[in-house]
Design a protein around this motif. Sequence first.
Motif, mmCIF file in Angstrom:
data_model
loop_
_atom_site.group_PDB
_atom_site.id
_atom_site.type_symbol
_atom_site.label_atom_id
_atom_site.label_comp_id
_atom_site.label_asym_id
_atom_site.label_seq_id
_atom_site.Cartn_x
_atom_site.Cartn_y
_atom_site.Cartn_z
ATOM 1 N N THR A 122 12.887 49.550 34.501
ATOM 2 C CA THR A 122 13.387 50.770 35.135
ATOM 3 C C THR A 122 14.786 51.106 34.623
ATOM 4 O O THR A 122 15.112 52.267 34.377
ATOM 5 C CB THR A 122 13.405 50.611 36.660
ATOM 6 N N MET A 123 15.607 50.069 34.462
ATOM 7 C CA MET A 123 16.977 50.270 33.982
ATOM 8 C C MET A 123 17.007 50.628 32.500
ATOM 9 O O MET A 123 17.799 51.468 32.067
ATOM 10 C CB MET A 123 17.803 49.003 34.232
ATOM 11 N N PHE A 124 16.116 49.988 31.729
ATOM 12 C CA PHE A 124 16.055 50.211 30.285
ATOM 13 C C PHE A 124 14.632 50.650 29.902
ATOM 14 O O PHE A 124 13.846 49.842 29.397
ATOM 15 C CB PHE A 124 16.420 48.938 29.525
ATOM 16 N N PRO A 125 14.278 51.909 30.126
ATOM 17 C CA PRO A 125 12.901 52.357 29.869
ATOM 18 C C PRO A 125 12.437 52.127 28.432
ATOM 19 O O PRO A 125 11.242 51.915 28.191
ATOM 20 C CB PRO A 125 12.954 53.856 30.201
ATOM 21 N N VAL A 126 13.368 52.165 27.481
ATOM 22 C CA VAL A 126 12.980 51.968 26.088
ATOM 23 C C VAL A 126 12.383 50.589 25.867
ATOM 24 O O VAL A 126 11.503 50.407 25.011
ATOM 25 C CB VAL A 126 14.194 52.201 25.145
ATOM 26 N N LEU A 127 12.825 49.595 26.649
ATOM 27 C CA LEU A 127 12.274 48.247 26.506
ATOM 28 C C LEU A 127 10.811 48.211 26.954
ATOM 29 O O LEU A 127 9.997 47.461 26.395
ATOM 30 C CB LEU A 127 13.096 47.233 27.297
ATOM 31 N N HIS A 128 10.489 49.000 27.961
ATOM 32 C CA HIS A 128 9.091 49.046 28.416
ATOM 33 C C HIS A 128 8.193 49.642 27.335
ATOM 34 O O HIS A 128 7.102 49.127 27.060
ATOM 35 C CB HIS A 128 8.980 49.858 29.696
ATOM 36 N N SER A 129 8.678 50.697 26.704
ATOM 37 C CA SER A 129 7.861 51.336 25.669
ATOM 38 C C SER A 129 7.726 50.458 24.430
ATOM 39 O O SER A 129 6.800 50.630 23.643
ATOM 40 C CB SER A 129 8.458 52.694 25.291
ATOM 41 N N MET A 145 20.464 45.959 24.920
ATOM 42 C CA MET A 145 19.801 46.159 26.211
ATOM 43 C C MET A 145 18.874 44.989 26.521
ATOM 44 O O MET A 145 18.804 44.525 27.668
ATOM 45 C CB MET A 145 19.002 47.468 26.199
ATOM 46 N N LEU A 146 18.171 44.511 25.495
ATOM 47 C CA LEU A 146 17.274 43.376 25.681
ATOM 48 C C LEU A 146 18.043 42.133 26.075
ATOM 49 O O LEU A 146 17.617 41.376 26.971
ATOM 50 C CB LEU A 146 16.486 43.130 24.389
ATOM 51 N N ALA A 147 19.178 41.891 25.443
ATOM 52 C CA ALA A 147 19.986 40.714 25.771
ATOM 53 C C ALA A 147 20.499 40.788 27.210
ATOM 54 O O ALA A 147 20.521 39.783 27.933
ATOM 55 C CB ALA A 147 21.150 40.585 24.792
ATOM 56 N N ILE A 148 20.914 41.982 27.641
ATOM 57 C CA ILE A 148 21.363 42.147 29.021
ATOM 58 C C ILE A 148 20.184 41.970 29.980
ATOM 59 O O ILE A 148 20.294 41.284 31.008
ATOM 60 C CB ILE A 148 22.021 43.530 29.216
ATOM 61 N N GLY A 149 19.049 42.575 29.637
ATOM 62 C CA GLY A 149 17.858 42.432 30.481
ATOM 63 C C GLY A 149 17.417 40.991 30.612
ATOM 64 O O GLY A 149 17.034 40.541 31.700
ATOM 65 N N ARG A 150 17.467 40.248 29.511
ATOM 66 C CA ARG A 150 17.102 38.825 29.546
ATOM 67 C C ARG A 150 18.018 38.058 30.505
ATOM 68 O O ARG A 150 17.560 37.221 31.283
ATOM 69 C CB ARG A 150 17.194 38.243 28.136
ATOM 70 N N ALA A 151 19.316 38.370 30.466
ATOM 71 C CA ALA A 151 20.256 37.718 31.385
ATOM 72 C C ALA A 151 19.963 38.081 32.827
ATOM 73 O O ALA A 151 20.071 37.243 33.734
ATOM 74 C CB ALA A 151 21.693 38.101 31.011
ATOM 75 N N LEU A 152 19.566 39.322 33.069
ATOM 76 C CA LEU A 152 19.261 39.757 34.437
ATOM 77 C C LEU A 152 18.037 39.047 35.003
ATOM 78 O O LEU A 152 17.919 38.884 36.222
ATOM 79 C CB LEU A 152 19.041 41.266 34.472
ATOM 80 N N MET A 153 17.120 38.624 34.142
ATOM 81 C CA MET A 153 15.916 37.939 34.607
ATOM 82 C C MET A 153 16.224 36.597 35.264
ATOM 83 O O MET A 153 15.383 36.029 35.958
ATOM 84 C CB MET A 153 14.946 37.755 33.451
ATOM 85 N N ALA A 154 17.423 36.075 35.067
ATOM 86 C CA ALA A 154 17.820 34.841 35.738
ATOM 87 C C ALA A 154 18.303 35.092 37.170
ATOM 88 O O ALA A 154 18.670 34.155 37.879
ATOM 89 C CB ALA A 154 18.927 34.142 34.941
ATOM 90 N N ARG A 155 18.328 36.361 37.574
ATOM 91 C CA ARG A 155 18.843 36.759 38.895
ATOM 92 C C ARG A 155 20.275 36.283 39.124
ATOM 93 O O ARG A 155 20.578 35.590 40.101
ATOM 94 C CB ARG A 155 17.940 36.257 40.018
ATOM 95 N N PRO A 156 21.171 36.649 38.222
ATOM 96 C CA PRO A 156 22.559 36.189 38.370
ATOM 97 C C PRO A 156 23.311 36.997 39.418
ATOM 98 O O PRO A 156 22.907 38.099 39.794
ATOM 99 C CB PRO A 156 23.146 36.448 36.977
#
Length: 243
Positions: A122-129, A145-156
């Motif tokens: 939702t935050m980075f729609p381009v990653l979904h596509s 964006m991918l690197a930030i999204g990967r970090a967010l997946m850890a629920r920091p």
Amino acid sequence: MLTLRNIDIHHGRIHAVKRASLHVRPGEIVALIGGNGAGKTSTLTTISGLHRPSGGEIVLDGRDITRAAPDAIVRLGLSHVPEGRKVFKPMRVEDNLQLGAYHRWGRRQRAAIAQDLDAVYTMFPVLHSRRTQAAGTLSGGEQQMLAIGRALMARPRMLLLDEPSMGLAPQVSREIFRHIRELRDRFGLTVLVVEQNARMALRVADRGYVLETGRIILQGPSEELLENRDVQRAYLGRDLDAE
């Protein structure tokens, strides 16, 4: 939330950071600026446990993490987005994102991980596509964006961002920094960002520190640092005035 007290960092005989002290309060965006070789990246890798300090103390939420292992620090709620993105280029975008939740895998966490993945998309729609593409086929901005999204997946609860605008076009850099503000304003994350583009970093940050040859020489509210003539002369530059 995060406190560094008199941190010393050595790389062999090189004294990279000298008795540096700083703090980041919950919900703040704090910028750490300085030139090449100032010790900015060394500071972040030491906070996240990738490098051990030779002296001083690092405290996260009242807990001493000075000697903690990187995976333990991630479990305590601190994620690091490294300089140069460091995505796994042969792997699919979605696999890169799921790796960010490696310490959460298990039956009880599957639904939560899927929910977090949807939030990143939702935050980075381009990653979904591009979720089935190899990460190495993404543009520089998309990899950031991918690197930030990967970090967010850890629920920091706190993010360390190292040179998020490196190698990016000005327009893409501005988009990345809009997302950094969104991480705080929308998701309540605390952020410590290292950045050579001092003007851009200070515009998004609440406070800043100036690191020069391993020493913190100035600190204060971002507005004050932006108006400081020494900071303007050394780090802002006339070529950035039009931004």
